[in-house]
Motif scaffolding. Structure first.
Motif, short mmCIF file in Angstrom:
data_model
loop_
_atom_site.label_atom_id
_atom_site.label_comp_id
_atom_site.label_asym_id
_atom_site.label_seq_id
_atom_site.Cartn_x
_atom_site.Cartn_y
_atom_site.Cartn_z
N ARG A 23 7.94 6.71 3.62
CA ARG A 23 7.34 8.21 4.40
C ARG A 23 8.56 9.60 4.24
NH1 ARG A 23 2.93 6.62 6.84
NH2 ARG A 23 2.68 4.24 7.20
N HIS A 24 8.20 10.40 4.86
CA HIS A 24 9.30 11.66 5.11
C HIS A 24 10.83 11.54 5.91
CE1 HIS A 24 10.63 15.51 4.94
NE2 HIS A 24 10.48 15.56 6.25
N SER A 25 10.35 10.54 6.94
CA SER A 25 11.89 11.02 8.29
C SER A 25 11.51 9.11 7.46
CB SER A 25 10.39 10.55 9.27
OG SER A 25 11.68 10.07 10.49
N GLN A 26 12.72 8.63 7.31
CA GLN A 26 13.26 7.67 7.01
C GLN A 26 14.65 7.45 8.18
OE1 GLN A 26 14.48 7.75 3.24
NE2 GLN A 26 12.56 8.51 2.44
N ASN A 27 14.72 7.14 9.34
CA ASN A 27 15.09 6.92 10.25
C ASN A 27 15.51 5.34 11.29
OD1 ASN A 27 13.52 7.92 11.71
ND2 ASN A 27 13.92 9.59 12.76
N LEU A 28 15.03 5.01 10.33
CA LEU A 28 15.00 3.28 10.74
C LEU A 28 15.24 2.43 10.10
CD1 LEU A 28 13.10 1.28 12.45
CD2 LEU A 28 11.18 1.12 10.39
N HIS A 29 16.58 1.73 10.58
CA HIS A 29 17.05 0.43 9.80
C HIS A 29 16.51 -0.57 10.44
CE1 HIS A 29 19.51 3.57 8.74
NE2 HIS A 29 19.48 3.74 9.87
N ALA A 30 16.08 -1.46 9.39
CA ALA A 30 15.24 -2.84 9.72
C ALA A 30 16.79 -4.20 9.52
CB ALA A 30 14.71 -2.80 8.83
N HIS A 31 17.23 -4.39 10.34
CA HIS A 31 18.13 -6.19 10.20
C HIS A 31 17.05 -8.17 10.23
CE1 HIS A 31 20.59 -2.84 10.20
NE2 HIS A 31 20.51 -2.48 11.38
N GLY A 32 17.80 -7.95 9.61
CA GLY A 32 17.21 -9.42 9.80
C GLY A 32 18.06 -10.33 8.77
N TYR A 33 17.15 -11.52 8.43
CA TYR A 33 18.06 -12.64 7.23
C TYR A 33 16.61 -12.20 7.04
CZ TYR A 33 14.85 -16.20 10.11
OH TYR A 33 13.93 -16.78 10.85
N ARG A 34 16.29 -13.31 5.28
CA ARG A 34 15.73 -13.15 4.44
C ARG A 34 15.06 -14.69 4.64
NH1 ARG A 34 16.81 -10.15 -1.00
NH2 ARG A 34 16.60 -8.36 -0.16
N ASP A 35 13.89 -15.73 4.73
CA ASP A 35 13.53 -16.66 5.81
C ASP A 35 13.25 -17.41 4.17
OD1 ASP A 35 11.30 -18.89 5.88
OD2 ASP A 35 12.50 -18.88 7.78
N GLU A 36 13.95 -18.88 3.86
CA GLU A 36 13.57 -19.28 2.52
C GLU A 36 12.90 -20.09 2.42
OE1 GLU A 36 15.98 -19.12 0.13
OE2 GLU A 36 17.13 -18.32 1.67
N GLY A 37 11.56 -19.87 3.94
CA GLY A 37 9.99 -20.41 3.12
C GLY A 37 9.96 -20.71 3.95
N GLU A 38 10.78 -22.20 4.89
CA GLU A 38 10.06 -23.50 4.76
C GLU A 38 9.48 -22.97 6.59
OE1 GLU A 38 13.00 -26.45 4.70
OE2 GLU A 38 13.79 -26.22 2.74
N LYS A 39 9.94 -22.71 7.27
CA LYS A 39 9.62 -22.69 8.98
C LYS A 39 8.82 -21.22 8.88
CE LYS A 39 14.39 -23.44 11.46
NZ LYS A 39 15.10 -21.99 11.79
N ALA A 40 8.82 -20.57 8.09
CA ALA A 40 7.64 -19.55 7.89
C ALA A 40 6.33 -19.97 7.48
CB ALA A 40 8.51 -17.70 6.59
#
Length: 71
Positions: free
Chosen positions: A17-34
């Motif tokens: 989008r035009h406004s890009q003032n959001l920063h996402a932080h987290g981790y990449r799940d390896e798939g088992e829990k998710a």
């Protein structure tokens, strides 16, 4: 194994989008829990859908559910 593309989902919702003032932080799940969580949700939805097909109405825990006051 189920592959989850949460990063792609976030990117499509916010970053293209035009406004890009959001920063996402987290981790990449390896798939088992998710994958386990998604399987449980799919099983629950299938159970509810089957109940509706068999009985023609929602389960009581759905029709009688109410929001509770958090205070």
């Amino acid at each position: 194994m189920v592959e989850f593309l949460f990063e792609d989902l976030l990117q499509s919702m916010f970053f293209n989008r035009h406004s890009q003032n959001l920063h996402a932080h987290g981790y990449r799940d390896e798939g088992e829990k998710a994958a386990s969580f998604v399987q449980k949700m799919d099983d629950m939805i299938n159970k509810h859908n089957q109940y509706i097909r068999d009985n023609g109405k929602d389960m009581l825990k759905i029709t009688e559910w109410r929001w509770k006051d958090v205070r």
